[in-house]
Write a protein that holds these residues in place. Structure first.
Motif, PDB file in Angstrom:
ATOM      1  N   LEU A 108     -10.904  12.850  -0.899  1.00  0.00           N
ATOM      2  CA  LEU A 108     -10.398  11.203  -1.252  1.00  0.00           C
ATOM      3  C   LEU A 108     -10.066  11.317  -2.725  1.00  0.00           C
ATOM      4  CD1 LEU A 108     -11.181   8.572   1.721  1.00  0.00           C
ATOM      5  CD2 LEU A 108      -9.173  10.308   1.771  1.00  0.00           C
ATOM      6  N   PHE A 109     -11.241  11.578  -3.971  1.00  0.00           N
ATOM      7  CA  PHE A 109     -11.828  11.585  -4.646  1.00  0.00           C
ATOM      8  C   PHE A 109     -10.363  12.105  -5.670  1.00  0.00           C
ATOM      9  CE2 PHE A 109     -15.253   9.623  -7.218  1.00  0.00           C
ATOM     10  CZ  PHE A 109     -14.100   9.895  -8.200  1.00  0.00           C
ATOM     11  N   ALA A 110     -10.352  13.735  -5.128  1.00  0.00           N
ATOM     12  CA  ALA A 110      -9.241  13.898  -5.318  1.00  0.00           C
ATOM     13  C   ALA A 110      -7.632  13.646  -5.505  1.00  0.00           C
ATOM     14  CB  ALA A 110      -9.252  15.595  -4.721  1.00  0.00           C
ATOM     15  N   ARG A 111      -7.217  13.324  -4.251  1.00  0.00           N
ATOM     16  CA  ARG A 111      -5.971  12.297  -4.614  1.00  0.00           C
ATOM     17  C   ARG A 111      -6.034  11.155  -4.898  1.00  0.00           C
ATOM     18  NH1 ARG A 111      -5.767   8.599   1.023  1.00  0.00           N
ATOM     19  NH2 ARG A 111      -6.275  10.650   1.708  1.00  0.00           N
ATOM     20  N   ALA A 112      -7.017   9.908  -5.761  1.00  0.00           N
ATOM     21  CA  ALA A 112      -6.898   9.440  -6.829  1.00  0.00           C
ATOM     22  C   ALA A 112      -6.574   9.957  -7.815  1.00  0.00           C
ATOM     23  CB  ALA A 112      -8.071   8.610  -6.266  1.00  0.00           C
ATOM     24  N   LEU A 113      -7.857  10.893  -8.256  1.00  0.00           N
ATOM     25  CA  LEU A 113      -7.873  11.666  -9.531  1.00  0.00           C
ATOM     26  C   LEU A 113      -6.887  12.286  -9.759  1.00  0.00           C
ATOM     27  CD1 LEU A 113     -11.483  12.490 -10.020  1.00  0.00           C
ATOM     28  CD2 LEU A 113     -10.386  10.342 -10.741  1.00  0.00           C
ATOM     29  N   ALA A 114      -6.156  13.427  -9.077  1.00  0.00           N
ATOM     30  CA  ALA A 114      -5.163  13.349  -8.844  1.00  0.00           C
ATOM     31  C   ALA A 114      -3.726  12.731  -9.648  1.00  0.00           C
ATOM     32  CB  ALA A 114      -4.536  14.259  -7.560  1.00  0.00           C
ATOM     33  N   THR A 115      -3.793  11.748  -9.314  1.00  0.00           N
ATOM     34  CA  THR A 115      -2.411  11.143  -9.794  1.00  0.00           C
ATOM     35  C   THR A 115      -2.523  10.535 -11.226  1.00  0.00           C
ATOM     36  OG1 THR A 115      -3.958   8.943  -9.358  1.00  0.00           O
ATOM     37  CG2 THR A 115      -2.713   9.800  -7.625  1.00  0.00           C
ATOM     38  N   THR A 116      -1.848  10.247 -11.321  1.00  0.00           N
ATOM     39  CA  THR A 116      -1.358   9.375 -13.440  1.00  0.00           C
ATOM     40  C   THR A 116      -1.763   8.688 -13.141  1.00  0.00           C
ATOM     41  OG1 THR A 116       0.883   8.727 -12.802  1.00  0.00           O
ATOM     42  CG2 THR A 116       0.420  10.911 -13.479  1.00  0.00           C
ATOM     43  N   ALA A 117      -2.192   7.503 -12.739  1.00  0.00           N
ATOM     44  CA  ALA A 117      -3.045   6.029 -12.902  1.00  0.00           C
ATOM     45  C   ALA A 117      -3.635   6.460 -13.758  1.00  0.00           C
ATOM     46  CB  ALA A 117      -3.259   5.257 -11.039  1.00  0.00           C
ATOM     47  N   GLY A 118      -3.201   4.965 -14.510  1.00  0.00           N
ATOM     48  CA  GLY A 118      -4.728   4.013 -15.467  1.00  0.00           C
ATOM     49  C   GLY A 118      -6.014   3.997 -15.066  1.00  0.00           C
ATOM     50  N   ILE A 119      -5.709   3.445 -13.900  1.00  0.00           N
ATOM     51  CA  ILE A 119      -6.652   2.460 -13.027  1.00  0.00           C
ATOM     52  C   ILE A 119      -7.203   2.554 -11.691  1.00  0.00           C
ATOM     53  CG2 ILE A 119      -7.533   0.294 -12.145  1.00  0.00           C
ATOM     54  CD1 ILE A 119      -5.249  -1.122 -14.720  1.00  0.00           C
ATOM     55  N   SER A 121      11.494  16.612  -6.655  1.00  0.00           N
ATOM     56  CA  SER A 121      12.861  17.031  -7.170  1.00  0.00           C
ATOM     57  C   SER A 121      14.560  16.131  -5.801  1.00  0.00           C
ATOM     58  CB  SER A 121      12.689  18.257  -7.724  1.00  0.00           C
ATOM     59  OG  SER A 121      14.395  18.101  -8.825  1.00  0.00           O
ATOM     60  N   ARG A 122      15.123  15.743  -6.715  1.00  0.00           N
ATOM     61  CA  ARG A 122      15.564  15.310  -5.647  1.00  0.00           C
ATOM     62  C   ARG A 122      14.505  14.488  -3.675  1.00  0.00           C
ATOM     63  NH1 ARG A 122      20.809  18.776  -7.609  1.00  0.00           N
ATOM     64  NH2 ARG A 122      20.962  18.011  -9.557  1.00  0.00           N
ATOM     65  N   SER A 123      13.666  14.003  -3.769  1.00  0.00           N
ATOM     66  CA  SER A 123      13.492  13.400  -2.907  1.00  0.00           C
ATOM     67  C   SER A 123      13.007  14.744  -1.768  1.00  0.00           C
ATOM     68  CB  SER A 123      14.058  12.764  -1.844  1.00  0.00           C
ATOM     69  OG  SER A 123      14.427  11.923  -2.566  1.00  0.00           O
ATOM     70  N   ILE A 124      12.820  15.899  -2.526  1.00  0.00           N
ATOM     71  CA  ILE A 124      11.949  17.553  -1.672  1.00  0.00           C
ATOM     72  C   ILE A 124      10.619  17.609  -2.308  1.00  0.00           C
ATOM     73  CG2 ILE A 124      12.672  19.869  -1.092  1.00  0.00           C
ATOM     74  CD1 ILE A 124      15.349  19.063  -1.040  1.00  0.00           C
ATOM     75  N   VAL A 125       9.778  18.032  -1.682  1.00  0.00           N
ATOM     76  CA  VAL A 125       8.551  18.449  -2.470  1.00  0.00           C
ATOM     77  C   VAL A 125       8.555  19.637  -2.809  1.00  0.00           C
ATOM     78  CG1 VAL A 125       5.969  18.360  -2.220  1.00  0.00           C
ATOM     79  CG2 VAL A 125       7.150  16.031  -0.824  1.00  0.00           C
ATOM     80  N   ALA A 129      -0.668  10.691  -2.486  1.00  0.00           N
ATOM     81  CA  ALA A 129      -0.502   9.886  -3.331  1.00  0.00           C
ATOM     82  C   ALA A 129       0.054  10.430  -4.638  1.00  0.00           C
ATOM     83  CB  ALA A 129      -2.047   9.363  -3.978  1.00  0.00           C
ATOM     84  N   SER A 130       0.910  11.280  -5.005  1.00  0.00           N
ATOM     85  CA  SER A 130       0.813  12.285  -5.831  1.00  0.00           C
ATOM     86  C   SER A 130       2.758  12.908  -5.689  1.00  0.00           C
ATOM     87  CB  SER A 130      -0.040  13.110  -6.117  1.00  0.00           C
ATOM     88  OG  SER A 130      -0.459  13.122  -6.791  1.00  0.00           O
ATOM     89  N   LEU A 131       3.280  12.914  -4.616  1.00  0.00           N
ATOM     90  CA  LEU A 131       4.620  12.809  -3.942  1.00  0.00           C
ATOM     91  C   LEU A 131       5.667  12.821  -5.167  1.00  0.00           C
ATOM     92  CD1 LEU A 131       4.539  13.005  -0.142  1.00  0.00           C
ATOM     93  CD2 LEU A 131       3.124  14.551  -1.306  1.00  0.00           C
ATOM     94  N   GLY A 132       5.559  11.483  -5.401  1.00  0.00           N
ATOM     95  CA  GLY A 132       6.615  11.314  -6.333  1.00  0.00           C
ATOM     96  C   GLY A 132       6.852  11.779  -7.684  1.00  0.00           C
ATOM     97  N   ASN A 133       5.821  12.485  -8.228  1.00  0.00           N
ATOM     98  CA  ASN A 133       5.138  13.934  -9.374  1.00  0.00           C
ATOM     99  C   ASN A 133       5.530  15.013  -9.222  1.00  0.00           C
ATOM    100  OD1 ASN A 133       4.724  11.431 -10.928  1.00  0.00           O
ATOM    101  ND2 ASN A 133       2.743  11.521 -10.112  1.00  0.00           N
ATOM    102  N   TRP A 157       0.967  -1.206   0.295  1.00  0.00           N
ATOM    103  CA  TRP A 157       0.001   0.390  -0.012  1.00  0.00           C
ATOM    104  C   TRP A 157       0.908   1.308  -0.099  1.00  0.00           C
ATOM    105  CZ3 TRP A 157      -5.600  -0.442  -1.045  1.00  0.00           C
ATOM    106  CH2 TRP A 157      -5.756  -1.083  -1.133  1.00  0.00           C
ATOM    107  N   TRP A 158       2.450   1.407   0.139  1.00  0.00           N
ATOM    108  CA  TRP A 158       3.101   2.235  -0.122  1.00  0.00           C
ATOM    109  C   TRP A 158       2.465   2.851  -1.402  1.00  0.00           C
ATOM    110  CZ3 TRP A 158       4.912   3.680   4.148  1.00  0.00           C
ATOM    111  CH2 TRP A 158       5.392   3.274   5.080  1.00  0.00           C
ATOM    112  N   PRO A 159       3.095   4.848  -2.100  1.00  0.00           N
ATOM    113  CA  PRO A 159       2.462   5.145  -3.128  1.00  0.00           C
ATOM    114  C   PRO A 159       3.549   4.823  -3.852  1.00  0.00           C
ATOM    115  CG  PRO A 159       1.844   6.271  -1.005  1.00  0.00           C
ATOM    116  CD  PRO A 159       2.502   5.131  -0.508  1.00  0.00           C
ATOM    117  N   ALA A 160       3.141   4.096  -4.971  1.00  0.00           N
ATOM    118  CA  ALA A 160       4.740   4.031  -6.000  1.00  0.00           C
ATOM    119  C   ALA A 160       4.798   5.780  -6.564  1.00  0.00           C
ATOM    120  CB  ALA A 160       3.901   3.095  -6.532  1.00  0.00           C
ATOM    121  N   ARG A 161       6.096   5.489  -7.263  1.00  0.00           N
ATOM    122  CA  ARG A 161       6.353   6.889  -8.266  1.00  0.00           C
ATOM    123  C   ARG A 161       5.520   7.045  -9.321  1.00  0.00           C
ATOM    124  NH1 ARG A 161       9.991  10.933  -7.965  1.00  0.00           N
ATOM    125  NH2 ARG A 161      10.588  12.640  -9.720  1.00  0.00           N
TER     126      ARG A 161
END
Length: 500
Positions: free
Chosen positions: A408-419, A365-369, A358-362, A325-329
């Motif tokens: 919570l809904f915005a958290r999911a839709l803000a990601t680049t996830a295709g599903i 930069s260099r692990s700094i938000v 859920a979007s911190l990876g995007n 369940w850890w967020p992936a980049r």
């Protein structure tokens, strides 16, 4: 007024109800939180033997006026009276006057068993055998409201599903060892219940009111409000903007009174996109029933009676791609939790941090938000999905339940996830926001995003391109396009066979 069927009997009943004693009256109530006017001179009077429906968009002031009535909040101006007596206030005064409340965010202690939770709510359960009396009290009330419920009342609350927890809290609130409550406040009481359980509760409410009790019913499911209430109160921006007999409203006029526009446009289902490789698939569960597959750009619904494996299916689908369940980049898949208090929100964090996690990876930069990009992301979704807050740095718990769900809904839709997997994501969300979210789903699906959606609301299931119906943990039917009707879903849910 269009869509209204008002009869002499309706008017006579309303006159009869308003001539009855006041159970609770809140008049000219004002409550402010900093610069925010949560209530701005609101009036709400509830008489004996009536069900009052309370509606309004998220943040309209419904939960605040409930907390004033149940003694949890002291108003900054205005009067509150119980049984016509002014001057009493506080939780003890409300309970002494027969006021009970079932909150949208359930308040049972998860580490205690069911009868221990009943003891907390009912101090009169005393003596050496109080556990047996508490158990009998809850079991009797559960049978009365939800016949055939199947809940083990010797379980700890944490072992119950969210629907079972909701049923138990409702039963505890309606129960009385010596005296029944005078007023039960139900805040989104069917948000986790399937259609059958919801119908049982609405039928019980009508019986309870018919016997002289009173109910304040808060729900975004307008069909429940219209069919069950004697009178409907509409709130907007901390004020009461309409207070009329339920017979004077239709779905359209009720939505319009809340300040929203009814959209007539139907969901335009996508053409069959099942050619080629599935975006996500899973073999038949437990070796029984049908396999699951979802293709790019599809909206897939998971239907059937609650607790028959839909949520477990979503969890398995998520872990089949992520492994943990850890967020992936660059996550392929996003999840909108149904039980936001248990596994959705981070209660000590800000609204912005809850949205962006859920979007911190995007955003890094260099692990700094990059705080500028994070703020821009939050502001964009606050506007797009109408999160009602003056400051995204406020704590997530400063929001109403429906607005927390928007985050919570915005958290999911803000990601680049295709599903995107959604576990009953519209719980406690107002009708206006639902319509806006449906438009977002249309747009995202048209651009190739796949949605897999479990919902307890048939209106939402009907929006899907295909629907899998669950029974006893397995998929027992697949419905496509115009086959997706309540009749076919129910037929498959109870028969366990194919429906078409």
């Amino acid at each position: 007024m269009p869509g209204v069927c008002r009869t002499t009997n309706d008017v006579s009943r309303m006159n009869d109800v308003t001539a009855r004693p006041e159970v609770v009256a809140a008049r000219g109530i004002k409550v402010t939180f900093g610069a925010v006017k949560a209530l701005d001179g609101a009036d709400l009077v509830i008489h004996a033997g009536e069900c009052v429906g309370l509606v309004g968009h998220n943040g309209a002031g419904k939960s605040t006026i409930v907390n004033v009535i149940n003694g949890g909040l002291t108003p900054h101006a205005g009067d509150i009276s119980y049984g016509g007596n002014v001057g009493q206030h506080g939780i003890s005064a409300a309970r002494a006057n027969g006021v009970r409340c079932v909150f949208q965010e359930l308040s049972l202690c998860p580490n205690l068993i069911v009868n221990e939770n009943a003891r907390i709510m009912h101090a009169e359960l005393a003596g050496w055998n109080w556990r047996a009396k508490a158990l009998a009290l809850v079991e009797r009330q559960l049978r009365e409201i939800f016949p055939g419920h199947g809940i083990d009342c010797d379980s700890t609350v944490d072992d119950l599903s969210i629907a079972e927890r909701q049923m138990v809290e409702i039963a505890i609130s309606f129960a009385g060892l010596h005296d029944r409550p005078k007023l039960v406040i139900l805040d989104e009481p069917t948000s986790s219940l399937d259609a059958g359980l919801a119908a049982q509760l609405m039928a019980y409410i009508r019986r309870f009111v018919g016997e002289g009790g009173s109910v304040l019913l808060i729900s975004h499911i307008l069909g429940e409000i219209l069919s069950t209430s004697d009178r409907i109160v509409v709130m907007k921006d901390g004020r009461v903007v309409a207070d009329r007999p339920a017979s004077e409203f239709s779905t359209r006029t009720l939505v319009e009174a809340m300040g929203n526009v009814v959209r007539e446009k139907e969901w335009l289902r996508s053409s069959d996109k099942r050619g080629g490789t599935a975006a996500l698939s899973m073999p038949a569960r437990r070796g029984h029933g049908l396999p699951f597959e979802a293709h790019r750009g599809e909206m897939i619904g998971l239907a059937g009676l609650g607790g028959h494996g839909q949520t477990e299916m979503l969890l398995d689908l998520y872990l089949s791609r992520n492994g943990n369940w850890w967020p992936a980049r660059k996550g392929e898949i996003a999840f909108v939790a149904g039980d936001r208090s248990l596994n959705g929100t981070f209660p000590l964090w800000s609204i912005l941090n809850n949205l962006s996690i859920a979007s911190l990876g995007n955003l890094s930069s260099r692990s700094i938000v990059d705080q500028g990009r994070e703020t821009s992301l939050g502001d964009g979704w606050k506007k797009r999905i109408e999160i009602r807050t003056p400051d995204m740095e406020n704590r997530i718990l400063s929001l109403s339940g429906g607005n927390q769900q928007k985050v919570l809904f915005a958290r999911a839709l803000a990601t680049t996830a295709g599903i995107v997997l959604m576990d009953d994501p519209m719980r406690g969300v107002d009708v206006g926001t639902k319509q806006e979210v449906y438009e977002i789903l249309r747009s995202e699906a048209a651009n190739g995003r796949t949605f897999i959606w479990y919902s307890t609301e048939m209106d939402e299931i009907r929006l899907c391109d295909r629907v899998y119906v669950f029974r006893e943990g397995s998929i027992v039917a697949e419905l496509v396009g115009n086959e997706i009707t309540e009749q076919n879903v129910l037929a498959a849910s109870f028969s366990g066979g194919e429906a078409a």
